[in-house]
Design an enzyme around this catalytic site. Sequence first.
Site, PDB file in Angstrom:
ATOM      1  N   GLU A 222       9.375   0.956  10.593  1.00  0.00           N
ATOM      2  CA  GLU A 222      10.974   1.983   9.730  1.00  0.00           C
ATOM      3  C   GLU A 222      10.445   3.010  10.495  1.00  0.00           C
ATOM      4  O   GLU A 222       9.950   3.793   9.881  1.00  0.00           O
ATOM      5  CB  GLU A 222      11.626   1.690   9.079  1.00  0.00           C
ATOM      6  CG  GLU A 222      12.923   2.553   8.829  1.00  0.00           C
ATOM      7  CD  GLU A 222      13.183   3.915   8.468  1.00  0.00           C
ATOM      8  OE1 GLU A 222      12.755   4.884   9.292  1.00  0.00           O
ATOM      9  OE2 GLU A 222      13.343   3.982   7.412  1.00  0.00           O
TER      10      GLU A 222
ATOM     11  N   LYS B 180       1.196  -0.849  -0.203  1.00  0.00           N
ATOM     12  CA  LYS B 180      -0.408  -0.133  -0.051  1.00  0.00           C
ATOM     13  C   LYS B 180       0.525   0.924   0.335  1.00  0.00           C
ATOM     14  O   LYS B 180       1.804   1.509   0.915  1.00  0.00           O
ATOM     15  CB  LYS B 180      -0.955  -0.162   1.331  1.00  0.00           C
ATOM     16  CG  LYS B 180      -2.093   1.241   0.841  1.00  0.00           C
ATOM     17  CD  LYS B 180      -2.673   1.373   2.399  1.00  0.00           C
ATOM     18  CE  LYS B 180      -2.244   2.737   2.539  1.00  0.00           C
ATOM     19  NZ  LYS B 180      -1.913   3.808   1.936  1.00  0.00           N
TER      20      LYS B 180
ATOM     21  N   GLU C  94       9.070  15.235  16.588  1.00  0.00           N
ATOM     22  CA  GLU C  94       9.569  15.163  15.161  1.00  0.00           C
ATOM     23  C   GLU C  94       8.955  16.522  14.780  1.00  0.00           C
ATOM     24  O   GLU C  94       7.768  16.303  14.311  1.00  0.00           O
ATOM     25  CB  GLU C  94       9.487  13.701  14.811  1.00  0.00           C
ATOM     26  CG  GLU C  94      10.000  13.507  13.240  1.00  0.00           C
ATOM     27  CD  GLU C  94      10.003  12.262  13.104  1.00  0.00           C
ATOM     28  OE1 GLU C  94       8.821  11.312  13.614  1.00  0.00           O
ATOM     29  OE2 GLU C  94      11.220  11.894  11.849  1.00  0.00           O
TER      30      GLU C  94
ATOM     31  N   CYS D 246      12.702  10.865   7.419  1.00  0.00           N
ATOM     32  CA  CYS D 246      12.845  10.376   9.300  1.00  0.00           C
ATOM     33  C   CYS D 246      14.279  10.533   9.752  1.00  0.00           C
ATOM     34  O   CYS D 246      14.724  10.828  11.300  1.00  0.00           O
ATOM     35  CB  CYS D 246      11.889   8.352   9.068  1.00  0.00           C
ATOM     36  SG  CYS D 246      13.252   8.612   8.178  1.00  0.00           S
TER      37      CYS D 246
END
Length: 497
Positions: A269, A194, A400, A303
């Site tokens: 991850e 996906k 973040e 990331c």
Amino acid sequence: MATVTAKSEVKATRVATPKVRQTKLLINGKWQDAVSGKTFATVNPATEEVIAQVAEGDAADVDLAAKAARKAFESGPWSKMDARDRGRLINKLADLMEQNIDELAALETLDNGKPVRDSRAADLPLAIDCLRYYAGWADKLTGETIPIRGNYFCYTRREPMGVVGQIIPWNFPLLMVAWKWGPALAAGCTIVMKPAEQTPLTALRVGELAMEAGFPAGVINLIPGYGPTAGAALVKHPQVDKIAFTGEHRTAQIIMGDAAQTLKRLTFELGGKSPNVIFADADLDAAVAGTEFGLFFNQGQCCCAGSRVFVEEKIHAEFVSKLVQRAALRKLGDPLHPDTMQGPQVDRDQFDKILSYIAKGNAAGAKCVAGGKRHGDKGFFIEPTIFDHVTDDMAIATDEIFGPVLSVLPFKSTEEVIERANSTMFGLAAAVWTRDVGKAHQFAKNVRAGTVWVNCYDVFDAAAPFGGFKMSGIGRELGSAALQNYTELKTVTMALD
Ligand code: ADP
């Protein structure tokens, strides 16, 4: 002379807007509409205009895809194919991507907003290299013979895990396809992927190339759609053996809950708040350049972005002044223009979230020394933003942000900076800049992060494992480590008398 001047003034021309060729679901080797008939819009973040309507998969389509992948895994030609021939197919796909590299880079830029100079020079070559690296692994997954007690012959086999569900984010859409497909296909798994709802187009185009390469029906299935519908259905599907997910840690927490019922294997991850530490003895210009790249590359949507920049007090003022000068040189604009260094953020949600963090930084008393605002009045562009005198407790230092917002935090000693670097729930990456080898190793040993860069940043290679400590992930991608994610170990013991 005049001709030479005229020539040197000619600017590289804008890359033409690429055609969108594929917008459907790929199930069992066929391109089809969603069972519901629904579609969703994918938007160009540079113009806020709709690029195309894409078929919106949900649980019904995931079910068809999972069954097709199961059949291909159990009984199709893929299940009987020699490992070396699997490798040849993966190489063929890499070759086709290389033949279409300009189109794919432009399509990635159109859908995601990243500058075409980056998609052409980084995303595409890295994706192709990754597939070639794993193509070489296909026929090298071996077991061991084990000297157990008694008169037995004991050996292990490394077998494909089965049907794998792969859920990827929008920041490196095509590179994530390669990171996920490479080891899964090399191991002999079949795939239901996906792509992210913001950026489905390159995965679909590469799906077309995979069909052209000759992957048998059902080996690679693509279900664009939304997370809580298509994504969640994939996570819960009983025919799916494993989920490999890249995205936010909060989504991973939901996935872990949803996967409990079927006890799926999981690899994650996730995010980060990576420390980038500059000691006073570092090559300052190299550190400034690496710091700029480490945060602003990909509009800060990495990331592993070096978003907490710890600078030794002695060089703090000089470092910040150089960094601000470099940030001012970043050219924002049309990402399809080869001169552009920074494109828009991927969508309005991200854009709004980043601006809200900038407001929080200002309100908390950090000093905004560069940027801090929207750029232009169309598209999701944000100026390269630098906050100085940030303290560890401010939201801009703990959360973040996933945007072009860099925080500078001064420090005094090695012990202090290691402790502060580690005081985060994340542990994806870290970097240190110093000419002192001992200090570099001391930092590398003590920082709790899956990747440590010394005097460099964002150096990626298909052969080098990548993944997180703590809440930055479970398992490792890339390298031989990623093959563990897609194989089960079988022990065979045979009596010899
Ligand atoms: P981001 O903030 O980068 O979009 P997400 O974690 O929300 O990060 O999204 C990463 C991927 O996870 C996307 O493909 C998204 O559709 C998918 N996703 C989001 N929510 C879920 C969910 N509940 N179950 C499975 N997949 C999800």
